[in-house]
Structures are given as structure tokens and as C-alpha cells.
Write a protein that holds these residues in place. Sequence first.
Motif, PDB file in Angstrom:
ATOM      1  N   HIS A   1       0.873   4.379  -2.639  1.00 29.99           N
ATOM      2  CA  HIS A   1       0.825   5.782  -2.206  1.00 29.99           C
ATOM      3  C   HIS A   1       1.975   6.597  -2.810  1.00 29.99           C
ATOM      4  O   HIS A   1       1.787   7.749  -3.198  1.00 29.99           O
ATOM      5  CB  HIS A   1       0.851   5.854  -0.679  1.00 29.99           C
ATOM      6  CG  HIS A   1       0.827   7.237  -0.133  1.00 29.99           C
ATOM      7  ND1 HIS A   1      -0.313   8.005  -0.142  1.00 29.99           N
ATOM      8  CD2 HIS A   1       1.804   8.001   0.406  1.00 29.99           C
ATOM      9  CE1 HIS A   1      -0.030   9.197   0.373  1.00 29.99           C
ATOM     10  NE2 HIS A   1       1.245   9.212   0.722  1.00 29.99           N
ATOM     11  N   ARG A   2       3.151   5.997  -2.912  1.00 30.52           N
ATOM     12  CA  ARG A   2       4.334   6.694  -3.444  1.00 30.52           C
ATOM     13  C   ARG A   2       4.419   6.680  -4.969  1.00 30.52           C
ATOM     14  O   ARG A   2       5.324   7.272  -5.547  1.00 30.52           O
ATOM     15  CB  ARG A   2       5.601   6.057  -2.889  1.00 30.52           C
ATOM     16  CG  ARG A   2       5.761   6.262  -1.418  1.00 30.52           C
ATOM     17  CD  ARG A   2       7.063   5.668  -0.968  1.00 30.52           C
ATOM     18  NE  ARG A   2       7.079   5.510   0.467  1.00 30.52           N
ATOM     19  CZ  ARG A   2       7.884   4.707   1.115  1.00 30.52           C
ATOM     20  NH1 ARG A   2       8.756   3.972   0.453  1.00 30.52           N
ATOM     21  NH2 ARG A   2       7.834   4.614   2.404  1.00 30.52           N
TER      22      ARG A   2
ATOM     23  N   ARG B   1       0.833  -1.211   0.000  1.00 29.82           N
ATOM     24  CA  ARG B   1       0.000   0.000   0.000  1.00 29.82           C
ATOM     25  C   ARG B   1       0.864   1.257   0.000  1.00 29.82           C
ATOM     26  O   ARG B   1       0.516   2.273  -0.613  1.00 29.82           O
ATOM     27  CB  ARG B   1      -0.974  -0.033   1.173  1.00 29.82           C
ATOM     28  CG  ARG B   1      -2.070  -1.088   0.988  1.00 29.82           C
ATOM     29  CD  ARG B   1      -3.140  -1.026   2.061  1.00 29.82           C
ATOM     30  NE  ARG B   1      -2.690  -1.541   3.340  1.00 29.82           N
ATOM     31  CZ  ARG B   1      -2.737  -2.823   3.691  1.00 29.82           C
ATOM     32  NH1 ARG B   1      -3.208  -3.728   2.860  1.00 29.82           N
ATOM     33  NH2 ARG B   1      -2.323  -3.203   4.871  1.00 29.82           N
ATOM     34  N   SER B   2       2.018   1.208   0.644  1.00 35.98           N
ATOM     35  CA  SER B   2       2.948   2.337   0.629  1.00 35.98           C
ATOM     36  C   SER B   2       3.492   2.569  -0.774  1.00 35.98           C
ATOM     37  O   SER B   2       3.627   3.718  -1.221  1.00 35.98           O
ATOM     38  CB  SER B   2       4.098   2.068   1.606  1.00 35.98           C
ATOM     39  OG  SER B   2       5.065   3.076   1.530  1.00 35.98           O
TER      40      SER B   2
END
Length: 80
Positions: A39-40, A35-36
Motif C-alpha cells: 500500500h505504501r 500488505r502495508s
Amino acid sequence: MDIEHLTAAQAAAHANRARQALSAGAAHITPTTIRSWVHRGHLAATGLAADNRSRTYRLADVARAELKTRARALRHITSS
């Protein structure tokens, strides 16, 4: 399991195998990592799983994101 489209947990398990091999077990990839990456901007979801809640990711895209983030993630392990 559809090998082409994976949930965050499945994607993390696949990416984790490669990262574990390279770091002698010192680096882990979790669903939160996946998920990171989204997001990035390293990874994009491709759809929804059968539960209509979990996002899915293409295996090739997960591998690409793992490769893209590998050097930074392993910098503390390889610098020793």
C-alpha cells in the motif's frame, strides 16, 4: 514452495527472521505488514499464487522492502 515467489504469509516469515535477529525478538513482520508495504509503495506484487487469490512477491523485493523500512521500525527499540 517456490522460493522466488512468496505469498504474503511466506514473505512475512522470511522478513521476520531478519527483523527478529536485529531486534532481539522485539519486532515482528506479519502478512498485514507485507500488505502495508504494498500500500505504501515499498513492495509490488508479482503475480498470483496457485489459489488464484493470494498475491505473490519476489524474495529479493521483500528483502529490499524490509531493509528500506527497518530503521523506522526499529527506532523505538534502538533508542533505549
